[in-house]
Design an enzyme around this catalytic site. Structure first.
Site, PDB file in Angstrom:
ATOM      1  N   ARG A 181       6.463   7.896  -2.847  1.00 46.87           N
ATOM      2  CA  ARG A 181       6.923   7.427  -1.528  1.00 46.87           C
ATOM      3  C   ARG A 181       7.728   8.499  -0.797  1.00 46.87           C
ATOM      4  O   ARG A 181       8.730   8.208  -0.139  1.00 46.87           O
ATOM      5  CB  ARG A 181       7.793   6.150  -1.651  1.00 46.87           C
ATOM      6  N   CYS A 229       7.115  -3.625   0.055  1.00 46.46           N
ATOM      7  CA  CYS A 229       8.194  -3.576  -0.942  1.00 46.46           C
ATOM      8  C   CYS A 229       9.527  -3.323  -0.243  1.00 46.46           C
ATOM      9  O   CYS A 229       9.648  -2.394   0.551  1.00 46.46           O
ATOM     10  CB  CYS A 229       7.917  -2.484  -1.973  1.00 46.46           C
ATOM     11  N   GLU A 304      13.441   0.512   0.446  1.00 48.43           N
ATOM     12  CA  GLU A 304      12.246   1.255   0.865  1.00 48.43           C
ATOM     13  C   GLU A 304      11.981   0.945   2.346  1.00 48.43           C
ATOM     14  O   GLU A 304      11.522   1.796   3.100  1.00 48.43           O
ATOM     15  CB  GLU A 304      11.039   0.838   0.015  1.00 48.43           C
TER      16      GLU A 304
HETATM   17  C1  LIG Z   1       1.924  -6.885   3.386  1.00 54.36           C
HETATM   18  C2  LIG Z   1       2.331  -5.446   3.205  1.00 54.36           C
HETATM   19  C3  LIG Z   1       1.869  -4.710   2.120  1.00 54.36           C
HETATM   20  C4  LIG Z   1       2.256  -3.382   1.941  1.00 54.36           C
HETATM   21  N1  LIG Z   1       1.810  -2.687   0.856  1.00 54.36           N
HETATM   22  C5  LIG Z   1       2.166  -1.385   0.705  1.00 54.36           C
HETATM   23  C6  LIG Z   1       1.672  -0.614  -0.405  1.00 54.36           C
HETATM   24  O1  LIG Z   1       0.913  -1.096  -1.230  1.00 54.36           O
HETATM   25  N2  LIG Z   1       2.067   0.671  -0.524  1.00 54.36           N
HETATM   26  C7  LIG Z   1       2.910   1.258   0.409  1.00 54.36           C
HETATM   27  O2  LIG Z   1       3.241   2.453   0.260  1.00 54.36           O
HETATM   28  N3  LIG Z   1       3.383   0.555   1.462  1.00 54.36           N
HETATM   29  C8  LIG Z   1       3.024  -0.727   1.633  1.00 54.36           C
HETATM   30  N4  LIG Z   1       3.501  -1.440   2.695  1.00 54.36           N
HETATM   31  C9  LIG Z   1       4.407  -0.779   3.650  1.00 54.36           C
HETATM   32  C10 LIG Z   1       3.646  -0.133   4.833  1.00 54.36           C
HETATM   33  O3  LIG Z   1       2.319  -0.551   4.839  1.00 54.36           O
HETATM   34  C11 LIG Z   1       3.701   1.383   4.740  1.00 54.36           C
HETATM   35  O4  LIG Z   1       5.031   1.855   4.622  1.00 54.36           O
HETATM   36  C12 LIG Z   1       3.088   2.048   5.979  1.00 54.36           C
HETATM   37  O5  LIG Z   1       3.017   3.420   5.727  1.00 54.36           O
HETATM   38  C13 LIG Z   1       3.913   1.785   7.244  1.00 54.36           C
HETATM   39  O6  LIG Z   1       3.239   2.415   8.329  1.00 54.36           O
HETATM   40  P1  LIG Z   1       3.594   2.026   9.827  1.00 54.36           P
HETATM   41  O7  LIG Z   1       2.727   2.847  10.710  1.00 54.36           O
HETATM   42  O8  LIG Z   1       3.518   0.554  10.025  1.00 54.36           O
HETATM   43  O9  LIG Z   1       5.105   2.533   9.959  1.00 54.36           O
HETATM   44  P2  LIG Z   1       6.311   1.733  10.653  1.00 54.36           P
HETATM   45  O10 LIG Z   1       6.663   0.566   9.814  1.00 54.36           O
HETATM   46  O11 LIG Z   1       6.029   1.499  12.075  1.00 54.36           O
HETATM   47  O12 LIG Z   1       7.458   2.833  10.529  1.00 54.36           O
HETATM   48  C14 LIG Z   1       8.007   3.121   9.269  1.00 54.36           C
HETATM   49  C15 LIG Z   1       8.685   4.495   9.356  1.00 54.36           C
HETATM   50  O13 LIG Z   1       7.683   5.473   9.599  1.00 54.36           O
HETATM   51  C16 LIG Z   1       8.040   6.221  10.756  1.00 54.36           C
HETATM   52  N5  LIG Z   1       6.820   6.619  11.457  1.00 54.36           N
HETATM   53  C17 LIG Z   1       5.823   5.827  11.919  1.00 54.36           C
HETATM   54  N6  LIG Z   1       4.883   6.586  12.523  1.00 54.36           N
HETATM   55  C18 LIG Z   1       5.324   7.867  12.443  1.00 54.36           C
HETATM   56  C19 LIG Z   1       4.815   9.112  12.888  1.00 54.36           C
HETATM   57  N7  LIG Z   1       3.667   9.226  13.582  1.00 54.36           N
HETATM   58  N8  LIG Z   1       5.538  10.228  12.630  1.00 54.36           N
HETATM   59  C20 LIG Z   1       6.692  10.158  11.948  1.00 54.36           C
HETATM   60  N9  LIG Z   1       7.241   9.017  11.510  1.00 54.36           N
HETATM   61  C21 LIG Z   1       6.555   7.879  11.755  1.00 54.36           C
HETATM   62  C22 LIG Z   1       8.887   5.279  11.589  1.00 54.36           C
HETATM   63  O14 LIG Z   1       9.684   6.006  12.501  1.00 54.36           O
HETATM   64  C23 LIG Z   1       9.689   4.598  10.510  1.00 54.36           C
HETATM   65  O15 LIG Z   1      10.759   5.415  10.103  1.00 54.36           O
HETATM   66  C24 LIG Z   1       3.127  -2.768   2.892  1.00 54.36           C
HETATM   67  C25 LIG Z   1       3.567  -3.502   4.003  1.00 54.36           C
HETATM   68  C26 LIG Z   1       3.165  -4.825   4.167  1.00 54.36           C
HETATM   69  C27 LIG Z   1       3.658  -5.568   5.371  1.00 54.36           C
END
Ligand SMILES: Cc1cc2nc3c(=O)[nH]c(=O)nc-3n(C[C@H](O)[C@H](O)[C@H](O)COP(=O)(O)OP(=O)(O)OC[C@H]3O[C@@H](n4cnc5c(N)ncnc54)[C@H](O)[C@@H]3O)c2cc1C
Length: 316
Positions: A181, A229, A304
């Site tokens: 991560r 998580c 996380e």
């Molecule tokens: C039901 C569910 C299941 C999940 N399962 C997993 C799993 O199995 N494994 C896992 O690792 N995660 C999991 N996650 C968490 C999530 O899917 C990941 O962390 C994913 O990478 C979040 O991406 P996002 O674009 O939605 O980021 P956001 O939630 O919108 O942002 C999270 C962070 O990333 C930053 N960010 C977003 N885009 C950018 C960019 N372009 N440049 C720089 N920073 C950026 C934001 O500023 C923030 O700090 C899960 C979430 C849910 C809701």
């Protein structure tokens, strides 16, 4: 944010902007939390880079919003500018081929579900591990999203970013490090990335994606509101990573509730919310879980989930 700040920051740029935008409730998977003073979608990379430069020069807080799948927005919302990479300039996928290597060029705002579906359709292997993980390419790279089948960093070849002062940076594979991560990318806005993929039988790719998706659905509350998580898997005294969910379960915390937030009974590391939940409920519940796990196991859990709150910095 004053109208002067707004017009100085993005009034003349090729962007769409929404003031007092309900990002917590409408743009996060938790579906709770406050508003952004300004939610700005740049139409071009030039507009984004200029906006970031201006925010840096005026000390205006700037945050990047992906799909909000790993995010909790405080009930009071956030100040400054929230950038959304949802326009066509930031959400496309392109493919090209060099010998046996098929290269995916993905913009940072591209949706992970759609990316995996496109790779299934084209019969390209190398990103099946992302099946069922919600979010964007940029959000995934920021925290090297993944799980027991692998992570997004596994097939990354190059990454383009914009630094928080507006400088465009380019990283090759040899400069990139991905671990649990985590990546060694500096604090930046991911703009795009390339991934090296291998051609495979579309039926085989589809069946690996289905297998991973089924395993995820069987163990995680995918239909509930959550941010995935809540806590990172910590290291134990022997330096081994242990599942935070197991520690939470062993501390007897499954089902524990605080207001509209509760620890999932299906997976101890998921905090889920009902329609009455607030961000304060989630934050209080997270602190209780941390304290109880510390009492039970002597291990401090680190969040996380990313928590956004007002900085109190006022733009000039
Ligand atoms: C039901 C569910 C299941 C999940 N399962 C997993 C799993 O199995 N494994 C896992 O690792 N995660 C999991 N996650 C968490 C999530 O899917 C990941 O962390 C994913 O990478 C979040 O991406 P996002 O674009 O939605 O980021 P956001 O939630 O919108 O942002 C999270 C962070 O990333 C930053 N960010 C977003 N885009 C950018 C960019 N372009 N440049 C720089 N920073 C950026 C934001 O500023 C923030 O700090 C899960 C979430 C849910 C809701």
């Amino acid at each position: 944010m004053s109208s002067t700040s707004r017009s100085q920051l993005f009034g003349d740029l090729d962007v769409t902007a929404q003031l007092d935008a309900p990002i917590g409730a409408e743009r996060t998977w938790f579906g709770i939390g406050g508003k952004a003073d300004a939610l700005v979608s740049p139409q071009t990379e030039e507009a984004l880079v200029t906006l970031i430069e201006r925010c840096a020069q005026s000390s205006t807080p700037v945050r990047i919003l992906g799909k909000g799948a790993n995010l909790l927005v405080d009930d009071d919302g956030v100040d400054g500018v929230v950038v959304l990479l949802d326009t066509p300039a930031f959400s496309g996928l392109k493919f090209n081929r060099e010998g046996r290597v098929h290269r995916l060029h993905a913009m940072a705002g591209a949706d992970l579900f759609k990316t995996v579906n496109e790779l299934k359709r084209q019969g390209l292997a190398g990103m099946e591990q992302m099946a069922g993980i919600p979010g964007t390419i940029g959000g995934g790279l920021r925290m090297n999203a993944g799980g027991s089948y692998g992570c997004i960093g596994d097939t990354v070849d190059t990454v383009r970013c914009c630094s928080m002062s507006g400088e465009v940076l380019y990283y090759e594979r040899s400069q990139l490090e991905f671990s649990y991560r985590k990546s060694n990318l500096p604090e930046c806005i991911v703009l795009s990335a390339t991934f090296n993929l291998e051609p495979d039988d579309p039926v085989a790719v589809r069946s690996r994606v289905s297998e991973i998706w089924a395993a995820k659905k069987a163990s995680q509350p995918m239909a509930d509101h959550s941010a995935g998580c809540a806590f990172r898997n910590p290291l134990d005294r022997d330096g081994e990573r242990v599942p935070a969910g197991r520690l939470i379960d062993e501390a007897g915390l499954k089902g524990l509730a605080e207001g509209g937030a509760s620890v999932s009974t299906q997976h101890g590391n998921f905090i889920i919310t009902d329609p009455n939940a607030t961000a304060s409920h989630v934050r209080r519940l997270m602190r209780i879980v941390q304290d109880r796990v510390m009492d039970h196991h002597g291990i401090r859990l680190e969040p996380e989930v990313v928590i956004w709150e007002r900085t109190g910095i006022t733009a000039e």
